[in-house]
Design an enzyme around this catalytic site. Structure first.
Site, mmCIF file in Angstrom:
data_model
loop_
_atom_site.group_PDB
_atom_site.id
_atom_site.type_symbol
_atom_site.label_atom_id
_atom_site.label_comp_id
_atom_site.label_asym_id
_atom_site.label_seq_id
_atom_site.Cartn_x
_atom_site.Cartn_y
_atom_site.Cartn_z
ATOM 1 N N ASP A 268 0.862 -1.188 0.000
ATOM 2 C CA ASP A 268 0.000 0.000 0.000
ATOM 3 C C ASP A 268 0.889 1.226 0.000
ATOM 4 O OD1 ASP A 268 -0.277 1.835 2.708
ATOM 5 O OD2 ASP A 268 0.663 -0.102 3.077
ATOM 6 N N CYS A 308 -6.688 3.312 -19.550
ATOM 7 C CA CYS A 308 -7.542 3.813 -18.470
ATOM 8 C C CYS A 308 -8.463 4.920 -18.985
ATOM 9 C CB CYS A 308 -6.695 4.310 -17.293
ATOM 10 S SG CYS A 308 -5.981 5.965 -17.499
ATOM 11 N N CYS A 311 -6.562 8.128 -20.083
ATOM 12 C CA CYS A 311 -5.791 8.027 -21.326
ATOM 13 C C CYS A 311 -6.689 7.825 -22.547
ATOM 14 C CB CYS A 311 -4.762 6.906 -21.207
ATOM 15 S SG CYS A 311 -3.460 7.308 -20.014
ATOM 16 N N HIS A 337 -5.330 7.806 -13.234
ATOM 17 C CA HIS A 337 -4.324 7.136 -14.063
ATOM 18 C C HIS A 337 -3.263 6.450 -13.203
ATOM 19 C CE1 HIS A 337 -1.301 6.325 -17.116
ATOM 20 N NE2 HIS A 337 -0.433 6.868 -16.272
#
Length: 379
Positions: A268, A308, A311, A337
């Site tokens: 994380d 994504c 993009c 993104h």
């Protein structure tokens, strides 16, 4: 019956990395994987629906911050974090220990816990293993973290030894104070800095307590990458092969790959949203600082190899314009993104493990990203 179960699917012949599955009360997800960080019960600027679109199986929220705002009692009244934030997949909460040590200028560590000041208003506060368990039991995540001391880097051997021993005693107290062991899995945190014998002692202490999962803590706190990798090399094998292994606070692409190679399952970091807010994006060709003047007339996507939402729909020139004008939509697009990039990177890592070629994948990625260069730009 533990609510958290790890299933080993495959080991990469080339590197020894593990492909696995973690089962939680709110669904299962494949590992190695990256957890987006939702400190205050939200991943900054992104909706739960967008995180699902990307394929996030679990997110992290922060015990310390949610204790201060809105308060764990309010979250409990709302039905727990899942209900409060409308997220029906896995949630992990950290113990609050790292924030106590990183945000508070005044703190006093005693055997019973830590006395410190609220970083928002200066009020005196006290956090102990028992209090950290009370808060996390109320928040209701699938995975809770034991309350530990996160020592600074560098620290002396003598300080680290006392810290490790205290963390082990606190871990035992956490287990005793945990009121919902059949609904929430509690992970222990291995500390010990860069000292091999102290990492070994910490791991042995925690493994003897039989937690359903284990984290490696105290890394990514300022030490060189070589030290982090060396610590992982001698620490990860000390942890049970049939339980999840979590490297806390690590999110740069090179460290995700290197961590997976060293047997880590979960990662994380706030990195993707934090650098996104500053106009920096991760791409398949390396780091792009979108605020730079060279992108003012660049009408191509942030990353030509990315599919994504950002993009597919917006150009570098437009996103640069938004960021330069402090428009929130620009921050949303870069954050979307970056989080997507890391989730998809871990999908590629898992595929490379399936095909026994994670070592080759690492070489290709590092070459493309420039991580092999002596003065490689990092995040």
């Amino acid at each position: 019956m533990t609510p958290i179960r790890y299933e080993l699917i495959k080991t990469c012949k080339q590197t020894g990395a593990r492909l696995g599955m973690i089962h939680t009360p709110h669904g299962s997800f494949e590992t190695p994987m990256f957890m987006p960080v939702g400190t205050l019960a939200t991943v900054k600027t992104l909706s739960p629906e967008e995180l699902k679109e990307m394929g996030a199986g679990i997110i992290l929220s922060n015990t310390y911050h949610l204790w201060l705002r809105p308060g764990h009692e309010i979250v409990k009244e709302a039905g727990g974090l899942h209900s409060f934030m409308n997220w029906d997949r896995g949630i992990l909460t950290d113990s609050g220990g790292f924030q106590v040590f990183s945000l508070s200028e005044f703190r006093k560590i005693e055997e019973e816990g830590v006395y410190f000041r609220n970083h928002l208003n200066g009020d005196k506060l006290f956090l102990s293993p028992e209090k950290a368990m009370e808060i996390q039991n109320a928040l209701g995540p699938d995975i809770m973290m034991a309350f530990d001391e996160c020592p600074p880097y560098p620290a002396t051997y003598e300080y680290m030894k006392k810290s490790v021993e205290r963390t082990s005693r606190w871990a035992e107290r956490c287990l005793k104070a945990h009121k919902r062991p059949n609904e929430q899995g509690l992970f222990g945190i291995v500390q010990g800095g860069e000292f091999e014998d102290l990492r070994k002692q910490s791991a042995q202490d925690l493994v003897s307590l039989d937690f359903p999962g284990y984290a490696v803590g105290g890394l990514s706190v300022g030490e060189p990458k070589e030290i982090m990798n060396r610590v992982l090399e001698f620490t990860t094998p000390l942890l049970p092969a049939n339980k999840p292994r979590y490297l806390m606070g690590v999110g740069s692409p090179d460290s995700l790959i290197d961590g997976a190679i060293r047997g880590i399952d979960m990662f994380d970091c706030v990195l993707p949203t934090r650098i996104g807010r500053n106009g920096t994006v991760m791409t398949s060709e390396g780091r792009v600082v979108i605020k730079n003047a060279q992108y003012a007339r660049d009408f191509t996507p942030l990353d030509p190899n990315c599919d994504c939402y950002t993009c597919r729909n917006y150009t570098r020139a437009y996103i640069r314009h938004l960021i330069k004008c402090d428009e929130t939509f620009g921050i949303r697009l870069t954050s979307y993104h970056n989080v997507y990039f890391l989730i998809k990177l871990m999908e590629q890592v898992r595929q490379a493990i399936r095909e026994d070629r994670l070592g080759d994948f690492r070489e290709e990625f590092f070459e493309r990203y420039g991580f092999n260069q002596p003065n490689a730009k990092n995040f």
